[in-house]
Enzyme design. Structure first.
Site, PDB file in Angstrom:
ATOM      1  N   THR A 168      10.460   9.652 -12.996  1.00  0.00           N
ATOM      2  CA  THR A 168       9.670   8.805 -13.896  1.00  0.00           C
ATOM      3  C   THR A 168       9.022   7.571 -13.254  1.00  0.00           C
ATOM      4  O   THR A 168       8.234   6.896 -13.904  1.00  0.00           O
ATOM      5  CB  THR A 168      10.568   8.325 -15.062  1.00  0.00           C
ATOM      6  OG1 THR A 168      11.846   7.956 -14.536  1.00  0.00           O
ATOM      7  CG2 THR A 168      10.749   9.412 -16.088  1.00  0.00           C
ATOM      8  N   GLY A 197       0.816  -1.225   0.000  1.00  0.00           N
ATOM      9  CA  GLY A 197       0.000   0.000   0.000  1.00  0.00           C
ATOM     10  C   GLY A 197       0.845   1.269   0.000  1.00  0.00           C
ATOM     11  O   GLY A 197       0.515   2.248   0.656  1.00  0.00           O
ATOM     12  N   LYS A 221       4.674  21.943 -10.973  1.00  0.00           N
ATOM     13  CA  LYS A 221       6.031  21.701 -11.476  1.00  0.00           C
ATOM     14  C   LYS A 221       6.040  21.928 -12.990  1.00  0.00           C
ATOM     15  O   LYS A 221       5.303  21.264 -13.719  1.00  0.00           O
ATOM     16  CB  LYS A 221       6.441  20.253 -11.139  1.00  0.00           C
ATOM     17  CG  LYS A 221       7.748  19.840 -11.761  1.00  0.00           C
ATOM     18  CD  LYS A 221       8.133  18.409 -11.400  1.00  0.00           C
ATOM     19  CE  LYS A 221       9.335  17.968 -12.213  1.00  0.00           C
ATOM     20  NZ  LYS A 221       9.665  16.560 -12.036  1.00  0.00           N
ATOM     21  N   ALA A 238       2.483   2.894  -5.256  1.00  0.00           N
ATOM     22  CA  ALA A 238       2.159   1.961  -6.349  1.00  0.00           C
ATOM     23  C   ALA A 238       0.882   1.179  -6.043  1.00  0.00           C
ATOM     24  O   ALA A 238       0.008   1.025  -6.902  1.00  0.00           O
ATOM     25  CB  ALA A 238       3.319   1.004  -6.587  1.00  0.00           C
TER      26      ALA A 238
HETATM   27  P1  FAD Z   1       6.784   1.177  -1.103  1.00  0.00           P
HETATM   28  O1  FAD Z   1       6.508   2.609  -0.876  1.00  0.00           O
HETATM   29  O2  FAD Z   1       8.041   0.623  -0.496  1.00  0.00           O
HETATM   30  O3  FAD Z   1       5.541   0.355  -0.575  1.00  0.00           O
HETATM   31  C1  FAD Z   1       5.621  -1.030  -0.346  1.00  0.00           C
HETATM   32  C2  FAD Z   1       4.355  -1.470   0.346  1.00  0.00           C
HETATM   33  O4  FAD Z   1       4.367  -2.881   0.463  1.00  0.00           O
HETATM   34  C3  FAD Z   1       4.178  -0.908   1.748  1.00  0.00           C
HETATM   35  O5  FAD Z   1       2.839  -0.552   1.950  1.00  0.00           O
HETATM   36  C4  FAD Z   1       4.548  -2.076   2.628  1.00  0.00           C
HETATM   37  O6  FAD Z   1       3.918  -2.008   3.879  1.00  0.00           O
HETATM   38  C5  FAD Z   1       4.007  -3.225   1.780  1.00  0.00           C
HETATM   39  N1  FAD Z   1       4.588  -4.540   2.090  1.00  0.00           N
HETATM   40  C6  FAD Z   1       5.809  -5.018   1.750  1.00  0.00           C
HETATM   41  N2  FAD Z   1       5.965  -6.262   2.208  1.00  0.00           N
HETATM   42  C7  FAD Z   1       4.807  -6.588   2.845  1.00  0.00           C
HETATM   43  C8  FAD Z   1       4.355  -7.734   3.551  1.00  0.00           C
HETATM   44  N3  FAD Z   1       5.103  -8.836   3.690  1.00  0.00           N
HETATM   45  N4  FAD Z   1       3.118  -7.713   4.091  1.00  0.00           N
HETATM   46  C9  FAD Z   1       2.310  -6.619   3.942  1.00  0.00           C
HETATM   47  N5  FAD Z   1       2.698  -5.498   3.290  1.00  0.00           N
HETATM   48  C10 FAD Z   1       3.928  -5.485   2.748  1.00  0.00           C
HETATM   49  N6  FAD Z   1       9.388   8.429  -8.087  1.00  0.00           N
HETATM   50  C11 FAD Z   1       8.931   9.496  -8.765  1.00  0.00           C
HETATM   51  O7  FAD Z   1       8.048   9.339  -9.616  1.00  0.00           O
HETATM   52  N7  FAD Z   1       9.406  10.735  -8.502  1.00  0.00           N
HETATM   53  C12 FAD Z   1      10.412  10.955  -7.631  1.00  0.00           C
HETATM   54  O8  FAD Z   1      10.798  12.100  -7.415  1.00  0.00           O
HETATM   55  C13 FAD Z   1      10.992   9.842  -6.982  1.00  0.00           C
HETATM   56  N8  FAD Z   1      12.009   9.977  -6.109  1.00  0.00           N
HETATM   57  C14 FAD Z   1      12.556   8.861  -5.522  1.00  0.00           C
HETATM   58  C15 FAD Z   1      13.704   8.970  -4.732  1.00  0.00           C
HETATM   59  C16 FAD Z   1      14.284   7.827  -4.192  1.00  0.00           C
HETATM   60  C17 FAD Z   1      15.535   7.942  -3.390  1.00  0.00           C
HETATM   61  C18 FAD Z   1      13.682   6.560  -4.375  1.00  0.00           C
HETATM   62  C19 FAD Z   1      14.270   5.331  -3.762  1.00  0.00           C
HETATM   63  C20 FAD Z   1      12.541   6.458  -5.136  1.00  0.00           C
HETATM   64  C21 FAD Z   1      11.986   7.591  -5.737  1.00  0.00           C
HETATM   65  N9  FAD Z   1      10.871   7.480  -6.560  1.00  0.00           N
HETATM   66  C22 FAD Z   1      10.404   8.576  -7.230  1.00  0.00           C
HETATM   67  C23 FAD Z   1      10.184   6.213  -6.710  1.00  0.00           C
HETATM   68  C24 FAD Z   1       8.953   6.212  -5.803  1.00  0.00           C
HETATM   69  O9  FAD Z   1       9.310   6.498  -4.474  1.00  0.00           O
HETATM   70  C25 FAD Z   1       8.275   4.858  -5.850  1.00  0.00           C
HETATM   71  O10 FAD Z   1       8.139   4.450  -7.172  1.00  0.00           O
HETATM   72  C26 FAD Z   1       6.908   4.939  -5.215  1.00  0.00           C
HETATM   73  O11 FAD Z   1       6.989   5.461  -3.923  1.00  0.00           O
HETATM   74  C27 FAD Z   1       6.258   3.591  -5.172  1.00  0.00           C
HETATM   75  O12 FAD Z   1       6.832   2.762  -4.191  1.00  0.00           O
HETATM   76  P2  FAD Z   1       6.107   1.362  -3.940  1.00  0.00           P
HETATM   77  O13 FAD Z   1       4.687   1.619  -3.640  1.00  0.00           O
HETATM   78  O14 FAD Z   1       6.442   0.481  -5.081  1.00  0.00           O
HETATM   79  O15 FAD Z   1       6.896   0.791  -2.679  1.00  0.00           O
END
Ligand code: FAD
Length: 497
Positions: A340, A15, A80, A18
């Site tokens: 991106t 959650g 932006k 993404a």
């Molecule tokens: P996460 O935010 O890590 O979420 C993972 C989820 O999975 C969490 O809710 C967690 O609780 C859950 N989860 C995992 N394992 C389990 C489990 N076993 N049981 C239950 N729940 C679980 N993107 C941009 O578009 N613009 C930017 O400026 C940008 N800057 C960035 C800077 C950095 C340094 C980084 C690392 C990334 C950046 N990104 C940027 C990318 C962006 O942060 C991510 O693409 C976005 O936040 C999506 O992350 P996510 O949802 O895939 O993962």
């Protein structure tokens, strides 16, 4: 191939941005056709960064039916117009990669060819004179009207955005399950995922699973083992140290990207604070040095201790495997230089609406989805590599190595086309437009004297007056626009601010 039931059960694991983007997309468009459950763990939390976007974000909000003012209030967002790159082409340089259209192109040649003709004839000014978004960004201005039609994106607070999308999705029938899953059950024969098992023993069963578990890639890699294409030989950045600071000074309508000795720093201005981070390669500097560089280059007070995030640049070999699709950080990661990542999973979630496996998960569908996603990743990868490779910086080993490194053939071909002909193109799956490539290549000091002679089809006086008229229109329009801060205060600031 497996059969789908009449109303397939979709399980979104994760959650973060993404997970909730995917939930919002599917529940807005396929409500009634799917049963959607999202599982997230407060204990694990989210990556907590990812706050700058690109203009496709607006199309995504149209798709899910999100109101702009509501969204901006809820996420304390700002506008932006592009990214300012400082110290990239050479130390002391600064250029803006804006989202705007540059000039007016005749059909046979893009506008920069006319401008290059003008420069050869001794006039024409800067290319930025012909781009409204670029000049508005520099002036710290912003406005919305049908007449202006600015191309823009947002800076947003990542955790508030997930909360905004959660409310949106739950209102459209998405069920949220809080807790950590610790096991996964698969079909003994075909290996399809049947359920995820929660820490308390509950099972969440599904027909189709979306892995949004972030860098953990708990389903697509840990269970299905699809493998990873490591691109760190081209993009060796592998860490970021991030911190939020109090606002200080004007709220800029652009992201700042400031190159340092072995990486670069972002500054993302929100209504209530600034997001900062230093992206670097640990082969060249230590975490302590990276943190010290960041702290030396902050304007406001830090709101908490900086934290280090580790990553490996690359892409999962397949985004779709069996009955599982990976979206977000679980699918791979390209560093945030051009903001991106959010776009990549918004577009993939949108595609999933079109390609949802209502007729069962079959290889043809998965292969097609995977091919499109691969092409998108690769074209963005090349654009990001160009920022590092095309530079005159040679003051540190890091920058010398970036200039000397081998680059993908696809990028080599692009750079040769520009160097020898002044030509830039946008392929079918390319995200970045010709105007983006031109702004970045010029900004990075990539020299070419080649251009199409379309400008010679008119007299020099005619070329001079048409360019001057265009630039004058841009100047006058910017002069009439309100400041970005004033516009936000009127349009979408929280009550009482
Ligand atoms: P996460 O935010 O890590 O979420 C993972 C989820 O999975 C969490 O809710 C967690 O609780 C859950 N989860 C995992 N394992 C389990 C489990 N076993 N049981 C239950 N729940 C679980 N993107 C941009 O578009 N613009 C930017 O400026 C940008 N800057 C960035 C800077 C950095 C340094 C980084 C690392 C990334 C950046 N990104 C940027 C990318 C962006 O942060 C991510 O693409 C976005 O936040 C999506 O992350 P996510 O949802 O895939 O993962």
């Amino acid at each position: 191939m497996t059969d789908m039931r009449a109303r397939p059960r979709v399980v979104i694991a994760g959650g973060g941005t993404a997970g909730w983007v995917t939930a919002a997309a599917l529940s807005s468009q396929l409500k009634g056709l799917l049963d959607i459950t999202l599982v997230e763990s407060d204990q694990i939390g989210t990556v907590g960064v990812g706050e700058a976007t690109i203009p496709t974000h607006r199309s995504f909000h149209v798709l899910i039916g999100a109101n702009e003012v509501d969204f901006m209030r809820a996420t304390r967002a700002t506008f932006k117009l592009g990214i300012q790159f400082e110290n990239w082409g050479a130390q002391g340089d600064s250029y803006i990669h804006s989202f705007g259209q540059i000039g007016k192109s005749p059909w046979m040649a893009d506008f920069h060819h006319l401008w290059m003709q003008a420069k050869a004839d001794g006039f024409g000014g800067d290319l930025g004179d012909y781009c409204l978004e670029l000049r508005a960004a520099e002036a710290g201005k912003f406005a919305l009207s049908d007449k202006l039609n600015l191309n823009y994106a947002y800076h947003l607070d990542a955790s508030l955005y997930a909360a905004f999308l959660r409310a949106h999705s739950e209102a459209r029938g998405v069920t949220r399950v809080e807790g950590k899953f610790v096991d996964v059950r698969q079909d003994g024969e075909c290996g399809f995922i049947k359920s995820i098992v929660m820490e308390n023993g509950d099972e969440v069963e599904g027909d189709f699973f979306i892995d949004c578990t972030g860098f953990r890639a708990a389903l697509i890699e840990k269970v299905l083992g699809v493998g990873y294409d490591d691109w760190s030989h081209w993009l060796p950045m592998n860490r970021a140290v991030a911190v939020q600071t109090q606002s200080a000074g004007d709220i800029l309508p652009y992201t700042r990207s400031i190159a340092h000795e072995a990486g670069w720093q972002w500054r993302i201005p929100l209504q209530h604070r600034v997001g900062n981070g230093h992206v670097y390669c640990s082969d060249y500097i230590s975490d302590d040095e990276a943190r010290a560089t960041l702290e030396r280059n902050l304007d406001g007070e830090m709101l908490f201790e900086p934290r280090v995030i580790k990553f490996l640049t690359g892409r999962r070999k397949k985004l779709w495997e069996k009955n599982c699709v990976a979206l977000g950080l679980s699918s791979g990661f390209l560093e945030p230089l051009e903001s991106t990542s959010i776009h990549l999973f918004q577009i993939a979630a949108t595609r999933l609406i079109q390609y949802f496996p209502f007729n069962g998960c079959n290889p043809a569908l998965a292969d097609h989805f995977n091919r499109l996603a691969s092409e998108e990743f690769e074209s963005i990868r090349d654009f990001i590599i160009a920022h590092y490779h095309v530079t005159q910086r040679d003051d540190t080993a890091f920058w010398r190595d970036r200039q000397a490194m081998d680059i993908p053939d696809t990028l080599k071909q692009r750079l040769a086309l520009y160097r020898d002909n002044g030509l830039v193109y946008k392929g079918e799956e390319d995200l970045f437009r010709i105007d983006s490539w031109i702004q970045v290549l010029l900004g990075q000091r990539f020299e070419t004297s080649a251009y199409h002679p379309a400008g010679r089809l008119m007299t020099t006086d005619k070329l001079r007056s048409s360019l001057a008229n265009y630039a004058d229109g841009v100047r006058r329009t910017v002069a009439q626009m309100p400041s970005h801060a004033d516009f936000i205060a009127r349009y979408c600031a929280m009550a009482g601010e």
